[in-house]
Motif scaffolding. Structure first.
Motif, PDB file in Angstrom:
ATOM      1  N   LEU A   4       0.824  -1.211   0.000  1.00  0.00           N
ATOM      2  CA  LEU A   4       0.000   0.000   0.000  1.00  0.00           C
ATOM      3  C   LEU A   4       0.858   1.262   0.000  1.00  0.00           C
ATOM      4  CD1 LEU A   4      -2.758  -1.028   2.592  1.00  0.00           C
ATOM      5  CD2 LEU A   4      -2.882  -1.148   0.102  1.00  0.00           C
ATOM      6  N   LYS A   7      -0.390   5.050  -0.332  1.00  0.00           N
ATOM      7  CA  LYS A   7      -1.844   5.141  -0.301  1.00  0.00           C
ATOM      8  C   LYS A   7      -2.317   5.785   1.008  1.00  0.00           C
ATOM      9  CE  LYS A   7      -2.908   1.401  -3.495  1.00  0.00           C
ATOM     10  NZ  LYS A   7      -3.327   2.346  -4.557  1.00  0.00           N
ATOM     11  N   ALA A  33       1.057   2.626   3.945  1.00  0.00           N
ATOM     12  CA  ALA A  33      -0.079   3.540   3.842  1.00  0.00           C
ATOM     13  C   ALA A  33      -0.074   4.579   4.957  1.00  0.00           C
ATOM     14  CB  ALA A  33      -1.389   2.762   3.881  1.00  0.00           C
ATOM     15  N   ASP A  86      -7.451   6.576  -0.968  1.00  0.00           N
ATOM     16  CA  ASP A  86      -7.318   5.422  -1.858  1.00  0.00           C
ATOM     17  C   ASP A  86      -8.119   4.226  -1.349  1.00  0.00           C
ATOM     18  OD1 ASP A  86      -5.091   6.412  -3.734  1.00  0.00           O
ATOM     19  OD2 ASP A  86      -4.261   6.773  -1.736  1.00  0.00           O
ATOM     20  N   SER A 136      -9.961   3.693  -6.283  1.00  0.00           N
ATOM     21  CA  SER A 136     -10.065   3.558  -4.835  1.00  0.00           C
ATOM     22  C   SER A 136     -10.844   2.296  -4.487  1.00  0.00           C
ATOM     23  CB  SER A 136     -10.761   4.776  -4.231  1.00  0.00           C
ATOM     24  OG  SER A 136      -9.967   5.929  -4.329  1.00  0.00           O
TER      25      SER A 136
END
Length: 253
Positions: A4, A7, A33, A86, A136
């Motif tokens: 990720l 994100k 993320a 996202d 997304s």
């Protein structure tokens, strides 16, 4: 590079470090993320305390999914922390005690469960949509609603509505590039589970029925599925329910 990397995710439902949502937030951060959490009311203090156990302490924004004011202002308040989203995790459910008695439950019991536990998926999606990028991912947590489970009662009905809501969201948000999927987790010993009368009915038998076995204390398998669905590795999957239950859903009764 993490799964990720780069994100930005919104994660609801972090109350304890045993929760699936907590482990989603932890794994997401470990995979690169940036995470923002939500909470509301008296639980805000609890969420902020638990959030300090994550690798990086995230921001926590106020969100009661039954509050029109909270939903209408969510995107603007999130912009104070992130410039887009996202992925969004829906890990929210509530039913009053009366909802766990199917024949005696009132419409007030049932409607409360349906609003908080099913309609809230659509409400959260619409509230977050102004910040969601193309590609997304919206991911929700369910408990397989194809059966009439012991003790689950009107929450089971709400989960059936939740699963249907996901399919309609997949239809309507797909043209915007937003994927909508659910993870049907086996029973995990969380705060929400403890509020269900007779939850031990599931705890005591699930592991015996699961071909892969099942540990009610381990939320990570379900959390991994959520993280995977919010990654770029499922670009053409939407309207789906991924079972993470040790295989119980595929077995005869």
């Amino acid at each position: 590079m993490g799964l990720l990397e780069g994100k930005k995710l919104l994660v609801t439902g972090v109350l304890m470090d045993s929760s699936i949502a907590f482990h989603v937030a932890r794994l997401a951060q470990q995979e690169g993320a940036e995470v923002v959490l939500t909470s509301f009311g008296r639980t805000m203090k609890i969420t902020r305390t638990i959030s300090r156990r994550l690798p990086t302490t995230p921001e926590v924004v106020e969100l009661d999914v039954t509050s029109t004011d909270d939903l209408d202002s969510l995107a603007d308040r999130l912009r104070e922390h992130v410039d887009g989203l996202d992925g969004v995790l829906h890990s929210i459910g509530f039913a009053p005690p009366g909802a766990f008695n199917f024949l005696e439950g009132t419409w007030e019991d049932a409607s409360t469960a349906l609003q908080a536990s099913a309609y809230s998926l659509k409400a959260l999606a619409v509230a977050a949509l102004p910040l969601m990028h193309e590609k997304s991912s919206l991911v929700g947590l369910t408990f397989d609603a194809q059966f009439a489970w012991p003790v689950y009662d009107w929450m089971g009905v709400a989960k059936a509505a939740f699963e249907s809501t996901n399919r309609y969201l997949a239809r309507d948000l797909g043209p915007r590039g937003v994927r909508c999927n659910l993870v049907a987790a086996g029973p995990v010993r969380t705060t929400a589970a403890k509020s269900i009368p007779g939850f031990e009915t599931f705890e005591n038998t699930w592991g015996e029925r699961a071909p892969l076995g099942w540990d009610v204390r381990d939320a990570e398998p379900a959390a991994r599925a959520c993280v995977a669905l919010m990654s770029d590795w499922f670009p053409a999957t939407t309207g789906e329910i991924v079972h993470v239950d040790g295989g119980v859903h595929a077995m005869g009764q």
